[in-house]
Scaffold this motif. Structure first.
Motif, PDB file in Angstrom:
ATOM      1  N   LYS A   1       0.821  -1.219   0.000  1.00 42.91           N
ATOM      2  CA  LYS A   1       0.000   0.000   0.000  1.00 42.91           C
ATOM      3  C   LYS A   1       0.855   1.270   0.000  1.00 42.91           C
ATOM      4  O   LYS A   1       0.421   2.338   0.446  1.00 42.91           O
TER       5      LYS A   1
ATOM      6  N   TYR B 168       1.535   3.478  -2.329  1.00 45.38           N
ATOM      7  CA  TYR B 168       1.013   3.736  -3.672  1.00 45.38           C
ATOM      8  C   TYR B 168       1.885   4.672  -4.512  1.00 45.38           C
ATOM      9  O   TYR B 168       1.995   4.486  -5.714  1.00 45.38           O
TER      10      TYR B 168
ATOM     11  N   GLU C 221      -6.048  -0.801 -10.553  1.00 41.45           N
ATOM     12  CA  GLU C 221      -6.403  -1.313  -9.216  1.00 41.45           C
ATOM     13  C   GLU C 221      -6.003  -0.321  -8.121  1.00 41.45           C
ATOM     14  O   GLU C 221      -6.739  -0.133  -7.141  1.00 41.45           O
TER      15      GLU C 221
ATOM     16  N   GLU D 269      -8.523   1.348  -5.500  1.00 37.48           N
ATOM     17  CA  GLU D 269      -8.314   1.167  -4.052  1.00 37.48           C
ATOM     18  C   GLU D 269      -8.301   2.507  -3.333  1.00 37.48           C
ATOM     19  O   GLU D 269      -8.677   2.605  -2.168  1.00 37.48           O
ATOM     20  N   GLN D 270      -7.860   3.559  -4.031  1.00 32.90           N
ATOM     21  CA  GLN D 270      -7.803   4.901  -3.425  1.00 32.90           C
ATOM     22  C   GLN D 270      -9.122   5.662  -3.607  1.00 32.90           C
ATOM     23  O   GLN D 270      -9.233   6.807  -3.178  1.00 32.90           O
TER      24      GLN D 270
ATOM     25  N   LYS E 292     -17.226  -1.951  -6.753  1.00 32.74           N
ATOM     26  CA  LYS E 292     -16.878  -1.085  -5.610  1.00 32.74           C
ATOM     27  C   LYS E 292     -17.579   0.260  -5.711  1.00 32.74           C
ATOM     28  O   LYS E 292     -17.852   0.911  -4.704  1.00 32.74           O
TER      29      LYS E 292
END
Length: 301
Positions: free
Chosen positions: A211, A213, A242, A246-247, A286
């Motif tokens: 993580k 990033y 991705e 995720e953010q 999501k």
């Protein structure tokens, strides 16, 4: 992704390659049984790897039998060609046997570059067969000889090989990162773009899993820079997709996944298409667009 570095770079099969293969077959048919014919059979075997690995094995065996009759040192390369054919067929047991035959002959010839290359191939083979300890041993043996030879390409390849084995387990991922970060400047220095692209992607993927990033994006962008327009570009594009998802940046994430999908469709990469569609489906899921997500999951199946 990494094994290709240590084995052989393949062009995407196309009209030009098919024409070359046909010309090569014609040449072989009219050639006397000599060392040149052995070399051409090996070349033909290599060209079949991406298209029909069983044919690659068949031509490799022809090359090996002729080389043995002629007592020609090309037999070591013929065994390697057979091994690659089995490797691409995912028959790792037979691949390892053929690579060991090749290693034995390179050893008897005292040809260290050949030895280092085959040790690396054996490392890749055992890695794919799920035998990590053996894989690391072969890659480290390859690394030692490559360092003695001061062969930058093979040093980088062996370091990447060790890193790839360590990257297979969460608990050794930091060790993997160390090896990848040793390989990367070597590939940069010799301007080996394929190696640089693959290792940058591996590093980016590890930072993504941690993580971290910003670091991940930095390395994935570098990978994208050298793989641009090729099927290999789909991997860093999907990983970038991705990361942004995720953010919570769905727009940016979907943009990367769609770019990957576009390349995969254009180059008819089935696996890459499926990975891109799954990325889009996951992002839509999501985002709460469940109906859209289901449609993309269906397409990916």
């Amino acid at each position: 992704n990494y094994f290709v570095i240590s084995l052989l770079l393949l062009a995407i099969p196309g009209l030009a390659q098919n024409y070359e293969m046909q010309k090569l077959k014609e040449k072989i048919a009219s050639q006397p049984d000599d060392s040149l014919k052995v070399n051409n059979l090996i070349l033909l075997s290599n060209q079949y790897l991406g298209e029909d690995p069983k044919e690659a094995v068949r031509y490799g065996i022809q090359a090996q039998q002729l080389a043995k009759e002629l007592h020609y040192k090309g037999e070591a390369y013929a065994y390697k060609a057979i091994g690659l054919g089995y490797y691409y067929s995912s028959d790792y047991r037979n691949a390892a046997i053929q690579f060991q035959n090749s290693l034995r002959l390179f050893d008897s010839l005292g040809y260290k570059t050949g030895i280092a290359n085959i040790l690396s191939n054996l490392g890749s083979t055992y890695f794919n067969a799920g035998e990590g300890t053996k894989a690391i041993d072969f890659h480290l043996r390859s690394l030692k000889i490559s360092e003695e030879l001061n062969d930058s390409l093979r040093i980088g390849t062996a370091l990447n090989g060790v890193g790839s084995v360590y990257n297979n387990k969460d608990e050794t991922r930091d060790k993997a990162l160390e090896y990848f970060l040793r390989a990367l400047p070597i590939f940069r220095k010799i301007n080996y773009e394929y190696g640089e692209g693959t290792v940058s992607m591996n590093v980016g993927e590890i930072y993504k899993k941690k993580k971290q990033y910003d670091s991940a994006i930095l390395y994935l962008d570098e990978s994208l820079e050298v793989s641009r327009g090729t099927i290999d570009a789909t991997f860093p594009l999907n990983l970038l997709g991705e990361i942004y998802v995720e953010q919570g940046d769905f727009e940016q994430g979907l943009m990367y996944h769609n770019r990957a999908l576009e390349i995969a469709r254009k180059l008819d990469g089935k696996l890459e298409m499926s990975q891109s569609l799954l990325g889009i489906a996951s992002a839509q899921n999501k985002k709460g667009n469940y109906k859209v997500a289901i449609e993309f999951y269906r397409q990916a199946a």
